[in-house]
Design a protein around this motif. Structure first.
Motif, PDB file in Angstrom:
ATOM      1  N   GLY A  84       0.822  -1.210   0.000  1.00  0.00           N
ATOM      2  CA  GLY A  84       0.000   0.000   0.000  1.00  0.00           C
ATOM      3  C   GLY A  84       0.852   1.254   0.000  1.00  0.00           C
ATOM      4  O   GLY A  84       0.573   2.211  -0.736  1.00  0.00           O
ATOM      5  N   ASN A  85       1.914   1.252   0.810  1.00  0.00           N
ATOM      6  CA  ASN A  85       2.812   2.418   0.865  1.00  0.00           C
ATOM      7  C   ASN A  85       3.485   2.665  -0.481  1.00  0.00           C
ATOM      8  O   ASN A  85       3.620   3.819  -0.914  1.00  0.00           O
ATOM      9  CB  ASN A  85       3.875   2.226   1.943  1.00  0.00           C
ATOM     10  CG  ASN A  85       3.319   2.313   3.341  1.00  0.00           C
ATOM     11  OD1 ASN A  85       2.195   2.760   3.562  1.00  0.00           O
ATOM     12  ND2 ASN A  85       4.108   1.870   4.309  1.00  0.00           N
ATOM     13  N   LYS A  86       3.901   1.590  -1.128  1.00  0.00           N
ATOM     14  CA  LYS A  86       4.566   1.736  -2.424  1.00  0.00           C
ATOM     15  C   LYS A  86       3.608   2.345  -3.453  1.00  0.00           C
ATOM     16  O   LYS A  86       3.984   3.247  -4.202  1.00  0.00           O
ATOM     17  CB  LYS A  86       5.091   0.381  -2.902  1.00  0.00           C
ATOM     18  CG  LYS A  86       5.932   0.446  -4.144  1.00  0.00           C
ATOM     19  CD  LYS A  86       6.518  -0.914  -4.491  1.00  0.00           C
ATOM     20  CE  LYS A  86       7.397  -0.819  -5.709  1.00  0.00           C
ATOM     21  NZ  LYS A  86       7.983  -2.120  -6.067  1.00  0.00           N
ATOM     22  N   LEU A  87       2.405   1.853  -3.456  1.00  0.00           N
ATOM     23  CA  LEU A  87       1.402   2.407  -4.372  1.00  0.00           C
ATOM     24  C   LEU A  87       1.112   3.873  -4.030  1.00  0.00           C
ATOM     25  O   LEU A  87       1.036   4.728  -4.910  1.00  0.00           O
ATOM     26  CB  LEU A  87       0.113   1.581  -4.318  1.00  0.00           C
ATOM     27  CG  LEU A  87       0.205   0.171  -4.898  1.00  0.00           C
ATOM     28  CD1 LEU A  87      -1.002  -0.669  -4.491  1.00  0.00           C
ATOM     29  CD2 LEU A  87       0.356   0.228  -6.413  1.00  0.00           C
ATOM     30  N   PHE A  88       0.984   4.152  -2.756  1.00  0.00           N
ATOM     31  CA  PHE A  88       0.704   5.520  -2.316  1.00  0.00           C
ATOM     32  C   PHE A  88       1.849   6.453  -2.711  1.00  0.00           C
ATOM     33  O   PHE A  88       1.627   7.557  -3.213  1.00  0.00           O
ATOM     34  CB  PHE A  88       0.494   5.541  -0.790  1.00  0.00           C
ATOM     35  CG  PHE A  88       0.030   6.863  -0.270  1.00  0.00           C
ATOM     36  CD1 PHE A  88      -1.324   7.169  -0.241  1.00  0.00           C
ATOM     37  CD2 PHE A  88       0.936   7.811   0.188  1.00  0.00           C
ATOM     38  CE1 PHE A  88      -1.768   8.395   0.237  1.00  0.00           C
ATOM     39  CE2 PHE A  88       0.507   9.036   0.666  1.00  0.00           C
ATOM     40  CZ  PHE A  88      -0.849   9.329   0.689  1.00  0.00           C
ATOM     41  N   ASP A  89       3.090   5.995  -2.470  1.00  0.00           N
ATOM     42  CA  ASP A  89       4.262   6.817  -2.787  1.00  0.00           C
ATOM     43  C   ASP A  89       4.401   7.100  -4.280  1.00  0.00           C
ATOM     44  O   ASP A  89       5.005   8.095  -4.672  1.00  0.00           O
ATOM     45  CB  ASP A  89       5.543   6.149  -2.273  1.00  0.00           C
ATOM     46  CG  ASP A  89       5.622   6.144  -0.749  1.00  0.00           C
ATOM     47  OD1 ASP A  89       4.864   6.899  -0.101  1.00  0.00           O
ATOM     48  OD2 ASP A  89       6.444   5.370  -0.209  1.00  0.00           O
ATOM     49  N   PHE A 111      -3.128   6.356  -5.593  1.00  0.00           N
ATOM     50  CA  PHE A 111      -3.907   6.422  -4.365  1.00  0.00           C
ATOM     51  C   PHE A 111      -5.071   5.436  -4.335  1.00  0.00           C
ATOM     52  O   PHE A 111      -5.308   4.767  -3.338  1.00  0.00           O
ATOM     53  CB  PHE A 111      -4.394   7.853  -4.127  1.00  0.00           C
ATOM     54  CG  PHE A 111      -3.275   8.862  -4.100  1.00  0.00           C
ATOM     55  CD1 PHE A 111      -2.261   8.775  -3.161  1.00  0.00           C
ATOM     56  CD2 PHE A 111      -3.232   9.900  -5.026  1.00  0.00           C
ATOM     57  CE1 PHE A 111      -1.225   9.697  -3.125  1.00  0.00           C
ATOM     58  CE2 PHE A 111      -2.201  10.833  -4.999  1.00  0.00           C
ATOM     59  CZ  PHE A 111      -1.192  10.726  -4.045  1.00  0.00           C
ATOM     60  N   ARG A 112      -5.800   5.343  -5.422  1.00  0.00           N
ATOM     61  CA  ARG A 112      -6.964   4.444  -5.448  1.00  0.00           C
ATOM     62  C   ARG A 112      -6.533   2.978  -5.323  1.00  0.00           C
ATOM     63  O   ARG A 112      -7.192   2.189  -4.650  1.00  0.00           O
ATOM     64  CB  ARG A 112      -7.770   4.651  -6.726  1.00  0.00           C
ATOM     65  CG  ARG A 112      -8.481   5.998  -6.759  1.00  0.00           C
ATOM     66  CD  ARG A 112      -9.678   5.964  -7.706  1.00  0.00           C
ATOM     67  NE  ARG A 112     -10.232   7.275  -7.935  1.00  0.00           N
ATOM     68  CZ  ARG A 112     -11.009   7.913  -7.097  1.00  0.00           C
ATOM     69  NH1 ARG A 112     -11.295   7.369  -5.939  1.00  0.00           N
ATOM     70  NH2 ARG A 112     -11.491   9.110  -7.383  1.00  0.00           N
ATOM     71  N   GLU A 113      -5.408   2.638  -5.967  1.00  0.00           N
ATOM     72  CA  GLU A 113      -4.914   1.264  -5.899  1.00  0.00           C
ATOM     73  C   GLU A 113      -4.392   0.927  -4.499  1.00  0.00           C
ATOM     74  O   GLU A 113      -4.387  -0.237  -4.096  1.00  0.00           O
ATOM     75  CB  GLU A 113      -3.811   1.043  -6.930  1.00  0.00           C
ATOM     76  CG  GLU A 113      -4.313   1.097  -8.366  1.00  0.00           C
ATOM     77  CD  GLU A 113      -3.175   1.009  -9.365  1.00  0.00           C
ATOM     78  OE1 GLU A 113      -2.266   0.179  -9.156  1.00  0.00           O
ATOM     79  OE2 GLU A 113      -3.207   1.772 -10.343  1.00  0.00           O
ATOM     80  N   ASP A 164      -6.916  -0.841  -1.491  1.00  0.00           N
ATOM     81  CA  ASP A 164      -7.135  -2.279  -1.251  1.00  0.00           C
ATOM     82  C   ASP A 164      -6.146  -2.867  -0.237  1.00  0.00           C
ATOM     83  O   ASP A 164      -6.579  -3.524   0.723  1.00  0.00           O
ATOM     84  CB  ASP A 164      -7.095  -3.067  -2.562  1.00  0.00           C
ATOM     85  CG  ASP A 164      -8.358  -2.855  -3.402  1.00  0.00           C
ATOM     86  OD1 ASP A 164      -9.396  -2.452  -2.821  1.00  0.00           O
ATOM     87  OD2 ASP A 164      -8.300  -3.081  -4.620  1.00  0.00           O
ATOM     88  N   PRO A 165      -4.834  -2.664  -0.415  1.00  0.00           N
ATOM     89  CA  PRO A 165      -3.927  -3.226   0.600  1.00  0.00           C
ATOM     90  C   PRO A 165      -4.141  -2.620   1.996  1.00  0.00           C
ATOM     91  O   PRO A 165      -4.101  -3.341   2.993  1.00  0.00           O
ATOM     92  CB  PRO A 165      -2.526  -2.891   0.078  1.00  0.00           C
ATOM     93  CG  PRO A 165      -2.682  -2.437  -1.309  1.00  0.00           C
ATOM     94  CD  PRO A 165      -4.108  -2.101  -1.543  1.00  0.00           C
ATOM     95  N   TYR A 166      -4.375  -1.317   2.050  1.00  0.00           N
ATOM     96  CA  TYR A 166      -4.616  -0.689   3.353  1.00  0.00           C
ATOM     97  C   TYR A 166      -5.882  -1.245   4.004  1.00  0.00           C
ATOM     98  O   TYR A 166      -5.910  -1.522   5.211  1.00  0.00           O
ATOM     99  CB  TYR A 166      -4.722   0.825   3.220  1.00  0.00           C
ATOM    100  CG  TYR A 166      -3.415   1.535   2.951  1.00  0.00           C
ATOM    101  CD1 TYR A 166      -2.221   1.098   3.506  1.00  0.00           C
ATOM    102  CD2 TYR A 166      -3.378   2.669   2.153  1.00  0.00           C
ATOM    103  CE1 TYR A 166      -1.023   1.754   3.273  1.00  0.00           C
ATOM    104  CE2 TYR A 166      -2.182   3.345   1.915  1.00  0.00           C
ATOM    105  CZ  TYR A 166      -1.008   2.884   2.483  1.00  0.00           C
ATOM    106  OH  TYR A 166       0.165   3.552   2.251  1.00  0.00           O
TER     107      TYR A 166
END
Length: 186
Positions: A159-164, A168-170, A173-175
């Motif tokens: 989730g952090n990798k996607l956020f970074d 954001f939308r992707e 799901d992990p979060y």
């Protein structure tokens, strides 16, 4: 402060200014030894010898050598030095503090590598030395939480990798998955 900030020139000037006032200034000599060792300069040997001459029978020079190994993340070497100093100076508060502080530093390093059980083991060792490090109890709590939630950390990292990367939308799901497993925000 200059040494920690890697402002080596300013650090060197500061230590040398102290030595110009008092040529036997032990903290300034310690600083120069660590500074020159960090830079692999031959002057480290000169100042180490002077420090050893001034501190005969006192573990200060050995502590500096231990600190140099800590700076290089050569924790086993540092531990060996402190343990040897401890056999010769079993009640020396400085040696006791350094060994405890080293164990705390190793625990932090192990935690950063996600070696949580090892990190907890080193924190237990650090506690025995009454270092006065106020963060030990809180650090232990964090590491135990990391151990408890070790299976969830990869999900949070995803989730952090996607956020970074601004996805954001992707990242939702992990979060969300991590939250459902822990019942608390990640």
């Amino acid at each position: 402060a200059y040494f920690v900030s890697k402002k080596y020139s300013d650090s060197e000037n500061s230590f040398k200014a102290s030595l110009s006032i008092d040529k036997n200034n032990i903290p300034a000599l310690q600083g120069l030894v660590r500074l020159y060792s960090a830079q692999n300069k031959k002057e480290a040997k000169i100042y180490t010898e002077k420090l050893e001459a001034l501190t005969k029978g006192n573990p200060i020079a050995g502590i500096v050598i231990g600190r140099i190994n800590e700076d290089k993340k050569e924790f086993v070497k540092a531990e060996d030095i402190y343990k040897e100093l401890l056999t010769k100076n079993p009640d020396n508060e400085s040696v006791l503090y350094r060994l405890g502080a080293l164990y705390y530093k190793i625990a932090l390093d192990k935690n950063s590598k996600e070696e949580f059980e090892s990190a907890i083991s080193f924190l237990e060792k650090a506690k025995k030395f009454k270092t006065g490090i106020l963060e030990i109890e809180e650090t232990e709590k964090v590491i135990k939480d990391n151990l408890k939630f070790g299976e969830i950390l990869p999900i949070v990292k995803k989730g952090n990798k996607l956020f970074d990367t601004r996805k954001f939308r992707e990242a939702i799901d992990p979060y969300t998955s991590a939250y459902k497993k822990t019942g608390r925000p990640s």
